[in-house]
Scaffold this active site. Structure first.
Site, PDB file in Angstrom:
ATOM      1  N   GLU A 106      96.837  78.481  50.706  1.00 28.70           N
ATOM      2  CA  GLU A 106      96.080  79.702  50.745  1.00 28.70           C
ATOM      3  C   GLU A 106      96.724  80.833  51.900  1.00 28.70           C
ATOM      4  O   GLU A 106      96.707  81.824  51.275  1.00 28.70           O
ATOM      5  CB  GLU A 106      94.701  79.303  51.144  1.00 28.70           C
ATOM      6  CG  GLU A 106      94.478  78.566  52.259  1.00 28.70           C
ATOM      7  CD  GLU A 106      92.866  78.738  52.826  1.00 28.70           C
ATOM      8  OE1 GLU A 106      92.500  77.798  53.622  1.00 28.70           O
ATOM      9  OE2 GLU A 106      92.438  79.718  52.828  1.00 28.70           O
ATOM     10  N   ILE A 130      97.804  69.387  50.925  1.00 28.32           N
ATOM     11  CA  ILE A 130      97.293  68.050  50.706  1.00 28.32           C
ATOM     12  C   ILE A 130      95.767  67.985  50.327  1.00 28.32           C
ATOM     13  O   ILE A 130      94.877  66.935  49.833  1.00 28.32           O
ATOM     14  CB  ILE A 130      97.367  66.795  51.831  1.00 28.32           C
ATOM     15  CG1 ILE A 130      96.719  67.499  53.124  1.00 28.32           C
ATOM     16  CG2 ILE A 130      98.885  67.017  52.088  1.00 28.32           C
ATOM     17  CD1 ILE A 130      96.584  66.244  54.040  1.00 28.32           C
ATOM     18  N   ASP A 131      95.160  69.137  50.851  1.00 30.96           N
ATOM     19  CA  ASP A 131      93.414  69.208  50.552  1.00 30.96           C
ATOM     20  C   ASP A 131      93.073  69.366  49.221  1.00 30.96           C
ATOM     21  O   ASP A 131      91.942  69.495  48.973  1.00 30.96           O
ATOM     22  CB  ASP A 131      92.724  70.501  51.482  1.00 30.96           C
ATOM     23  CG  ASP A 131      93.189  70.146  52.998  1.00 30.96           C
ATOM     24  OD1 ASP A 131      93.496  69.001  53.295  1.00 30.96           O
ATOM     25  OD2 ASP A 131      92.627  70.931  53.637  1.00 30.96           O
TER      26      ASP A 131
HETATM   27  O1  F6P Z   1      95.898  72.361  55.185  1.00 31.77           O
HETATM   28  C1  F6P Z   1      95.884  71.148  55.069  1.00 31.77           C
HETATM   29  C2  F6P Z   1      95.512  70.634  56.342  1.00 31.77           C
HETATM   30  O2  F6P Z   1      95.871  69.061  56.443  1.00 31.77           O
HETATM   31  C3  F6P Z   1      93.945  70.472  56.823  1.00 31.77           C
HETATM   32  O3  F6P Z   1      93.217  69.538  56.054  1.00 31.77           O
HETATM   33  C4  F6P Z   1      93.753  70.404  58.210  1.00 31.77           C
HETATM   34  O4  F6P Z   1      92.702  71.052  58.750  1.00 31.77           O
HETATM   35  C5  F6P Z   1      95.101  71.132  58.740  1.00 31.77           C
HETATM   36  O5  F6P Z   1      96.185  71.261  57.632  1.00 31.77           O
HETATM   37  C6  F6P Z   1      95.642  70.800  60.058  1.00 31.77           C
HETATM   38  O6  F6P Z   1      97.122  71.404  60.288  1.00 31.77           O
HETATM   39  P1  F6P Z   1      97.740  71.464  61.613  1.00 31.77           P
HETATM   40  O7  F6P Z   1      97.136  70.853  62.496  1.00 31.77           O
HETATM   41  O8  F6P Z   1      99.021  70.911  61.233  1.00 31.77           O
HETATM   42  O9  F6P Z   1      97.799  73.107  62.034  1.00 31.77           O
END
Ligand code: F6P
Length: 346
Positions: A106, A130-131
């Protein structure tokens, strides 16, 4: 219409199994179409800093089974500092890039949509997360791998849960939507699944667990999305830090839930946070194939001059939709699927 000779490709946001299959497919299809390909390093940051490498057939050889992204990634938002947009556009002219394929979720695609609209940049999008919470595509690659990793973890947690007669809480990823929790929970036979879409009623959760124990099952598996929140009471989202897009770093609901369950039921409870294990390692066949199909289609959109569009999976067809529509609304867990999961609660 300018002819496209040199095509850029970048990956932005969280890494995700399936990114390398997309990079490989983009490069191979583009070269086949007579284009030169430039890999932009670390998402939008690489365009701001003119950090780029040429991609040829050898550069993408052997990357299909690899997790992560050979290009690197970042959560850089070029719209945060106005001067960064100027630098980004300069890189476009300097390299030069005739078009760009942006692979991201997004946030990355949100930037892409703004660049198309406000600066007429020629971009085609490839949705990634992955979400699985992007509304205009049935699936994003990376999700299947994450679900399989979480399912296997739930299978393994069953062993200790059964042997020690414990409650095992598994915290999985899912910022706004509980797709991973719901799907891995159904596949792994979780006894309770808690997702961001439905505030947690802790009394109801403890009741389900107690009933289960009363019928002789003296262990339970509770799966919770990191973005889930309690209906009432303490807010577990601590403001540790925000990224360029304003998202807080999540994590903590699993431990809070674990202590509340133990306190209220008296059953010994343990918590496992799966975290980045879900994003690491080799993509499943499904994600490799989806990534490959998305990559090839993205280049075909470039060749057809269909900028501002992103690839999408609809049923079993790869189609295209506008990037703007693709990032417009989030896809939350389908009510019917969650209702099905609930049949197996307790
Ligand atoms: O958007 C995918 C995701 O895995 C979310 O589920 C999670 O909140 C986020 O990325 C965490 O990402 P990072 O810690 O790498 O910023």
């Amino acid at each position: 219409m300018t002819t496209i000779q040199q095509l850029g490709v970048l990956t932005g946001g969280g890494d995700c199994p399936g990114l390398n299959p997309v990079i490989r497919a983009v490069t191979r299809r583009a070269i086949q179409g007579g284009l030169r390909v430039i890999g932009i390093r670390n998402g939008w940051k690489g365009l701001i800093e003119a950090d780029a490498i040429p991609l040829d057939l050898n550069a993408v050889s052997g990357i299909l089974p690899k997790g992560g992204t050979i290009l690197g990634t970042s959560r850089t938002n070029p719209f945060k500092h106005p001067q960064d947009i100027g630098r980004l556009l300069q890189t476009f002219t300097r390299l030069p890039l005739d078009a760009l394929i942006a692979i991201g979720g997004e946030d990355t695609l949100g930037v892409a949509a703004k660049l198309v609209k406000q600066h007429n940049v020629k971009i085609v999008g490839v949705p990634k997360t992955i979400d699985n919470d992007l509304s205009m595509t049935d699936y994003t690659f990376g999700f299947d791998t994450a679900v399989n990793i979480a399912m296997e973890a739930i299978d393994r947690l069953h062993t200790t849960a059964e042997s020690h007669h414990r409650i095992m809480v598994a915290e999985v990823m899912g910022r706004h939507a509980g797709w991973i929790a719901t799907c891995a929970g159904i596949a792994g036979g979780a006894d309770v699944i808690l997702i961001p879409e439905e505030p947690i009623d802790i009394d109801a959760v403890c009741e389900l667990i107690k009933k289960r124990h009363a019928r002789g099952k003296d262990f339970s598996i509770v799966v919770v999305s990191e973005g889930a929140q309690l209906k009432a009471g303490k807010d577990v989202v601590t403001e540790k830090s925000r990224d360029d897009f304003g998202h807080v770093r999540l994590g903590g609901i699993g431990h809070l839930l674990g202590s509340l369950i133990e306190e209220r039921t008296g059953f010994e409870t343990r918590v496992t946070v799966l975290g980045y294990l879900q994003r690491g390692g080799s993509p499943t066949a499904f994600d490799r194939i989806l990534g490959t199909r998305f990559g090839v289609k993205a280049v075909e959109l470039v060749l057809a001059g269909r900028f501002g569009q992103m690839v999408s999976l609809r049923g079993n067809q790869i189609v295209d939709v506008s990037i703007e529509a693709g990032v417009g609304t989030l896809k939350t867990v389908d009510n019917d699927l969650y209702a099905l999961a609930k049949v197996f609660f307790g």
